[in-house]
Design an enzyme around this catalytic site. Structure first.
Site, short mmCIF file in Angstrom:
data_model
loop_
_atom_site.label_atom_id
_atom_site.label_comp_id
_atom_site.label_asym_id
_atom_site.label_seq_id
_atom_site.Cartn_x
_atom_site.Cartn_y
_atom_site.Cartn_z
N ARG A 297 -34.95 18.64 -23.75
CA ARG A 297 -34.91 18.79 -22.29
C ARG A 297 -36.29 18.55 -21.69
O ARG A 297 -36.42 17.96 -20.60
CB ARG A 297 -34.40 20.19 -21.91
CG ARG A 297 -34.53 20.51 -20.43
CD ARG A 297 -33.80 21.77 -20.01
NE ARG A 297 -33.91 22.86 -20.95
CZ ARG A 297 -34.96 23.67 -21.08
NH1 ARG A 297 -36.04 23.48 -20.32
NH2 ARG A 297 -34.96 24.64 -21.96
N TYR B 191 -26.68 7.51 2.58
CA TYR B 191 -25.56 7.54 1.64
C TYR B 191 -24.76 8.83 1.82
O TYR B 191 -25.32 9.91 1.99
CB TYR B 191 -26.11 7.42 0.21
CG TYR B 191 -25.12 7.73 -0.88
CD1 TYR B 191 -23.92 7.03 -0.97
CD2 TYR B 191 -25.39 8.71 -1.82
CE1 TYR B 191 -23.01 7.31 -1.98
CE2 TYR B 191 -24.48 9.00 -2.83
CZ TYR B 191 -23.29 8.30 -2.90
OH TYR B 191 -22.38 8.59 -3.89
N ASP C 101 -35.54 6.04 -0.79
CA ASP C 101 -34.46 5.63 -1.69
C ASP C 101 -34.48 4.11 -1.78
O ASP C 101 -34.18 3.42 -0.81
CB ASP C 101 -33.11 6.13 -1.14
CG ASP C 101 -31.96 5.85 -2.10
OD1 ASP C 101 -32.01 4.85 -2.83
OD2 ASP C 101 -30.98 6.63 -2.09
N LYS D 37 -26.77 1.76 -10.40
CA LYS D 37 -26.49 0.53 -9.67
C LYS D 37 -27.24 -0.65 -10.29
O LYS D 37 -26.99 -1.03 -11.41
CB LYS D 37 -26.85 0.74 -8.19
CG LYS D 37 -26.32 2.05 -7.58
CD LYS D 37 -24.83 2.22 -7.72
CE LYS D 37 -24.25 3.32 -6.85
NZ LYS D 37 -24.68 4.69 -7.13
#
Length: 389
Positions: free
Chosen positions: A45, A97, A169, A194
């Site tokens: 982690r 978004y 973004d 994406k």
């Protein structure tokens, strides 16, 4: 180092332990220590060699100090917002978004983080929205789905004058076309699902901090909350990034042709594409990015017409997401932006008949024929003026 070379040789480049030109998948949850506190990796982690290679790569190609890989784009956004505290105020692009809108208005509002949605293409509106407790401005450019353009350098000037953070973004443009840190951004984030992944086979989010201080804060949040990307998905993402340059250039070429076709089609009422000189912010985008991307939104007469179009296309796959090798098509009002109330969508210009396409790598002639057949029976009453690149 040029961009295409950096995509392949940036970051770690090759495995430092074996010399492998493809970083191996280190499928390990913990690591042997040579003594208490004497280790290179402690726990997966906190750090994993495969994920670390990806994080160094995205930091390198975005021109930042440190990179971070998360289990999804929303996990990346969540980590960034967790930099702030109850009572803090953030300014966000209005045409943001739908998932970002949802998490800010339905989740982080519960923790006392206040937000204002502002048309960040209008700098006067941005400045008027700044409050004494404002901590950051968060922008998308181009936006999803109307492809609105915000001047990154101009907003950066405002944030630096007001001692605020600028978060960008960069999902739609990718670091191949646009590097917001070079324009003054403090944090850049991606839905790496994406274009960066590019093959519809991985879900991931990436964040890049411009300086070590922010990098340290983000690493603390990443390690504390644990939304990290696994080693197999990290490897897939690095593999996708290697071909980002050639994919974006081919997608760009296809998109220009399709946008021009749609702009001249009598069944299409309006086309949103930054590559058109008539598109608001065209010149700004041209100055701050190297390409116009692979996204096009356009309107037909009604939601019924839009749904009919989606039934008829063959090569445009009806699906959520974008930025893959295959072309995708969706209706934002019913899919990606359904979480935004209809009144708010219409106020923003997200009409019921708005269709969004993500142009892929198919032969452009096949894509044109596909759209042409699906649109041929649509004949709105008012013909629009053709637009040109």
């Amino acid at each position: 180092m040029k961009k295409k070379t950096r995509l392949i040789h940036g970051g770690v480049g090759r495995d430092p332990y074996t010399g492998a030109v493809s970083i191996p998948i280190y499928q390990a949850s913990t690591f042997k220590q040579d003594g208490v506190g004497n280790f290179k990796y402690e726990y997966a982690r906190t750090g994993n060699p495969t994920r670390e290679a990806l994080e160094k790569l995205i930091a390198d190609i975005e021109g930042g100090s440190r990179g971070f890989a998360f289990g999804s784009g929303m996990a990346a956004i969540t980590a960034v917002v967790q930099l702030f505290s109850a009572g803090d105020h953030l300014i966000l692009t209005d045409d943001v978004y739908g998932g970002t809108f949802r998490v800010m208005t339905k989740v982080f509002n519960r923790f006392g983080v206040d937000v204002s949605f502002v048309d960040t293409t209008d700098l006067d509106k941005v400045e008027r929205a700044i409050l004494p407790n404002t901590k950051a401005i968060y922008i998308e450019t181009p936006t999803n789905p109307l492809l609105k353009i915000t001047d990154i350098q101009a907003v950066s000037k405002i944030t630096k004058e007001q001692d605020l953070l600028l978060i960008v973004d960069n999902t739609f443009s990718t670091p191949y076309w646009q590097t917001p840190i070079s324009l003054g951004a403090d944090i850049v984030l991606h839905s790496a699902t994406k274009y960066l992944g590019g093959h519809s086979d991985v879900v991931a989010g990436l964040v890049v901090a411009a300086n070590d201080k922010l990098g340290g804060e983000l690493h603390f949040i990443q390690n504390s909350t644990g939304g990290v990307l696994g080693p197999q998905d990290s490897w897939l993402l690095m593999r996708g990034i290697k071909t980002l340059g050639v994919r974006m250039e081919e997608i760009e070429a296809n998109t220009r042709v399709i946008a021009s076709f749609l702009a001249e089609h009598p069944s299409v009422e309006k086309v949103y594409y930054p590559g058109f000189e008539e598109h608001p912010g065209h010149t700004i985008h041209k100055n701050q990015a190297g390409g116009f991307g692979g996204m096009i939104s356009f309107t037909v007469e009604s939601e019924e017409k839009a749904l009919d179009l989606l039934k008829k296309v063959q090569y445009f796959t009806l699906a959520e997401s974008l930025g893959a090798v295959e072309s995708l098509i969706s209706i934002p009002a019913l899919m990606t932006h359904a979480s935004i109330p209809r009144e708010r969508r219409l106020e923003l210009g997200i009409e019921d008949g708005l269709v969004r396409i993500s142009v892929g790598l198919e032969d452009v002639e096949d894509l044109l024929e596909d759209l042409g057949k699906a649109l041929e029976q649509h004949t709105p009453n008012i013909l629009k003026k053709p637009a040109h690149i």
